[in-house]
Design a protein around this motif. Structure first.
Motif, PDB file in Angstrom:
ATOM      1  N   LEU A  43      15.777 -10.529   1.353  1.00  0.00           N
ATOM      2  CA  LEU A  43      14.903 -10.069   0.360  1.00  0.00           C
ATOM      3  C   LEU A  43      14.604  -8.611   0.344  1.00  0.00           C
ATOM      4  O   LEU A  43      14.414  -7.901  -0.551  1.00  0.00           O
ATOM      5  CB  LEU A  43      13.524 -10.999   0.481  1.00  0.00           C
ATOM      6  CG  LEU A  43      12.545 -10.571  -0.479  1.00  0.00           C
ATOM      7  CD1 LEU A  43      12.804 -11.078  -1.849  1.00  0.00           C
ATOM      8  CD2 LEU A  43      11.075 -11.369  -0.032  1.00  0.00           C
ATOM      9  N   ALA A  44      14.321  -8.018   1.766  1.00  0.00           N
ATOM     10  CA  ALA A  44      14.092  -6.584   1.700  1.00  0.00           C
ATOM     11  C   ALA A  44      14.957  -5.743   1.228  1.00  0.00           C
ATOM     12  O   ALA A  44      14.914  -4.792   0.370  1.00  0.00           O
ATOM     13  CB  ALA A  44      13.920  -6.371   2.889  1.00  0.00           C
ATOM     14  N   LEU A  47      15.019  -6.003  -2.796  1.00  0.00           N
ATOM     15  CA  LEU A  47      13.931  -5.625  -3.391  1.00  0.00           C
ATOM     16  C   LEU A  47      13.960  -4.002  -3.209  1.00  0.00           C
ATOM     17  O   LEU A  47      13.761  -3.303  -4.458  1.00  0.00           O
ATOM     18  CB  LEU A  47      12.622  -5.860  -2.562  1.00  0.00           C
ATOM     19  CG  LEU A  47      12.231  -7.173  -2.884  1.00  0.00           C
ATOM     20  CD1 LEU A  47      10.846  -7.811  -2.238  1.00  0.00           C
ATOM     21  CD2 LEU A  47      11.975  -7.667  -4.500  1.00  0.00           C
ATOM     22  N   SER A  51      14.046  -1.738  -6.827  1.00  0.00           N
ATOM     23  CA  SER A  51      13.186  -0.904  -6.910  1.00  0.00           C
ATOM     24  C   SER A  51      13.834   0.723  -6.998  1.00  0.00           C
ATOM     25  O   SER A  51      13.062   1.547  -7.376  1.00  0.00           O
ATOM     26  CB  SER A  51      12.032  -1.004  -6.126  1.00  0.00           C
ATOM     27  OG  SER A  51      12.511  -0.828  -4.661  1.00  0.00           O
ATOM     28  N   LEU A  90       8.192 -14.183   3.778  1.00  0.00           N
ATOM     29  CA  LEU A  90       8.809 -13.575   2.685  1.00  0.00           C
ATOM     30  C   LEU A  90       7.923 -12.794   1.791  1.00  0.00           C
ATOM     31  O   LEU A  90       8.051 -11.808   1.201  1.00  0.00           O
ATOM     32  CB  LEU A  90       9.693 -14.364   1.725  1.00  0.00           C
ATOM     33  CG  LEU A  90      10.948 -14.922   2.515  1.00  0.00           C
ATOM     34  CD1 LEU A  90      11.851 -15.881   1.492  1.00  0.00           C
ATOM     35  CD2 LEU A  90      11.603 -13.917   3.333  1.00  0.00           C
ATOM     36  N   ALA A  94       8.020  -9.019   1.292  1.00  0.00           N
ATOM     37  CA  ALA A  94       7.862  -8.242  -0.311  1.00  0.00           C
ATOM     38  C   ALA A  94       6.699  -7.164  -0.419  1.00  0.00           C
ATOM     39  O   ALA A  94       6.804  -6.246  -0.985  1.00  0.00           O
ATOM     40  CB  ALA A  94       7.479  -9.436  -1.123  1.00  0.00           C
ATOM     41  N   CYS A  97       7.596  -4.099   1.418  1.00  0.00           N
ATOM     42  CA  CYS A  97       8.463  -3.250   0.443  1.00  0.00           C
ATOM     43  C   CYS A  97       7.767  -2.653  -0.480  1.00  0.00           C
ATOM     44  O   CYS A  97       8.155  -1.430  -1.112  1.00  0.00           O
ATOM     45  CB  CYS A  97       9.594  -4.266  -0.170  1.00  0.00           C
ATOM     46  SG  CYS A  97      10.855  -4.749   0.921  1.00  0.00           S
ATOM     47  N   MET A 174       5.927  -5.426  -6.580  1.00  0.00           N
ATOM     48  CA  MET A 174       7.137  -6.398  -5.755  1.00  0.00           C
ATOM     49  C   MET A 174       7.189  -7.605  -6.739  1.00  0.00           C
ATOM     50  O   MET A 174       8.188  -8.251  -6.848  1.00  0.00           O
ATOM     51  CB  MET A 174       6.804  -6.563  -4.547  1.00  0.00           C
ATOM     52  CG  MET A 174       7.223  -5.300  -3.631  1.00  0.00           C
ATOM     53  SD  MET A 174       8.604  -4.414  -3.906  1.00  0.00           S
ATOM     54  CE  MET A 174       8.644  -3.008  -4.782  1.00  0.00           C
ATOM     55  N   ILE A 178      10.306  -9.661  -8.363  1.00  0.00           N
ATOM     56  CA  ILE A 178      10.769 -10.824  -7.982  1.00  0.00           C
ATOM     57  C   ILE A 178      10.875 -11.977  -9.175  1.00  0.00           C
ATOM     58  O   ILE A 178      11.768 -12.728  -9.445  1.00  0.00           O
ATOM     59  CB  ILE A 178       9.705 -11.648  -6.989  1.00  0.00           C
ATOM     60  CG1 ILE A 178       9.788 -10.889  -5.458  1.00  0.00           C
ATOM     61  CG2 ILE A 178      10.187 -13.166  -6.578  1.00  0.00           C
ATOM     62  CD1 ILE A 178       9.058 -11.140  -4.492  1.00  0.00           C
ATOM     63  N   SER A 190      10.706 -18.193  -6.506  1.00  0.00           N
ATOM     64  CA  SER A 190      10.565 -16.789  -7.038  1.00  0.00           C
ATOM     65  C   SER A 190       8.916 -16.885  -7.134  1.00  0.00           C
ATOM     66  O   SER A 190       8.317 -16.080  -6.866  1.00  0.00           O
ATOM     67  CB  SER A 190      11.133 -16.483  -8.282  1.00  0.00           C
ATOM     68  OG  SER A 190      12.280 -16.374  -8.157  1.00  0.00           O
ATOM     69  N   ALA A 194       6.395 -14.493  -4.948  1.00  0.00           N
ATOM     70  CA  ALA A 194       5.595 -13.692  -5.770  1.00  0.00           C
ATOM     71  C   ALA A 194       3.959 -13.866  -5.255  1.00  0.00           C
ATOM     72  O   ALA A 194       3.237 -12.887  -5.367  1.00  0.00           O
ATOM     73  CB  ALA A 194       5.805 -13.777  -7.098  1.00  0.00           C
ATOM     74  N   CYS A 197       2.907 -13.109  -2.032  1.00  0.00           N
ATOM     75  CA  CYS A 197       2.756 -11.510  -1.869  1.00  0.00           C
ATOM     76  C   CYS A 197       1.849 -10.823  -2.304  1.00  0.00           C
ATOM     77  O   CYS A 197       0.903  -9.907  -1.883  1.00  0.00           O
ATOM     78  CB  CYS A 197       4.177 -10.811  -2.560  1.00  0.00           C
ATOM     79  SG  CYS A 197       4.061  -8.983  -2.568  1.00  0.00           S
TER      80      CYS A 197
END
Length: 237
Positions: A43-44, A47, A51, A90, A94, A97, A174, A178, A190, A194, A197
């Motif tokens: 995931l990192a 992302l 980005s 996760l 996120a 990130c 982030m 996602i 997702s 999200a 996060c």
């Protein structure tokens, strides 16, 4: 006078707790903690790539997750976060990130937020230690000691709330990536990550000492809720 200071100090403390309960704890419970198809490391990497900062950020593994601001931004993940697949872990990855994205575009802003978090933890603790000696040695009235301790905690709460927007904006950026980039093969994954996060962005709305206590309480509630859902599925079979 001491009573007035105590009452004024309670306002930011109560507000920070309400913000934490309403936006963080409730959002985390809604997100759940189910397993996903991605690891924290995957995931990192996705992302950072989506980005556009993968060439500006170096990922490292240490015992404490953090983002270090410098000529090269360091995204530090723990082994647990890198290998985890559950929603909450996760969501935390996120958010980190998001911090890395802020660090590449506006490093002073992230430094200010990080300083505010440290201040909200250290200042009340330092004040309480000094007050204990003052009450015991200098015979300061306990009422005044309580008022000053509350004022220190109130100052920490206010600092946390004022700088919280940095966390919120990082999480929203982030979460948008996602939601829009199909990072997860399933829509529900997702949505859950999200939401986690965005909810975790409010985790440090309270001063550090209170956050630790509320964090443990949140973890117990999540474990209880996940256990209840698993038991319900087993019974329905």
């Amino acid at each position: 006078m001491a009573r007035l200071i105590l009452l004024i100090s309670l306002l930011p403390i109560i507000l920070s707790v309400v913000v934490r309960k309403f936006f963080c704890d409730r959002g985390v419970r809604s997100a759940g903690d189910a397993e996903t198809s991605r690891t924290g490391r995957e995931l990192a990497e996705l992302l950072l790539s989506k980005s556009g900062i993968s060439n500006k950020v170096v990922m490292e593994e240490k015992r404490r997750a953090d983002v270090k601001v410098g000529k090269t931004v360091k995204l530090i993940l723990t082994k647990r976060l890198k290998e985890a697949k559950n929603v909450l872990a996760l969501g935390e990855v996120a958010l980190l990130c998001g911090h890395a994205l802020v660090a590449t575009s506006n490093p002073d802003l992230l430094k200010w937020r990080q300083w505010a978090v440290k201040f909200s933890l250290a200042f009340p603790i330092f004040t309480v230690v000094v007050l204990v000696f003052a009450v015991v040695v200098a015979k300061v009235p306990p009422g005044w000691g309580l008022a000053v301790a509350a004022a220190a905690l109130g100052a920490g709460s206010l600092m946390s709330l004022v700088s919280l927007q940095v966390e919120v904006q990082a999480a929203r950026m982030m979460a948008a990536i996602i939601d829009e980039s199909r990072i997860f093969p399933r829509l529900r994954e997702s949505e859950a990550v999200a939401l986690a996060c965005k909810a975790l962005a409010y985790r440090q709305a309270v001063p550090g000492a209170i956050e630790i206590l509320m964090g443990r309480d949140m973890e117990r509630k999540i474990a209880k809720e996940v256990g209840r859902r698993v038991a319900g599925k087993v019974l329905r079979r």
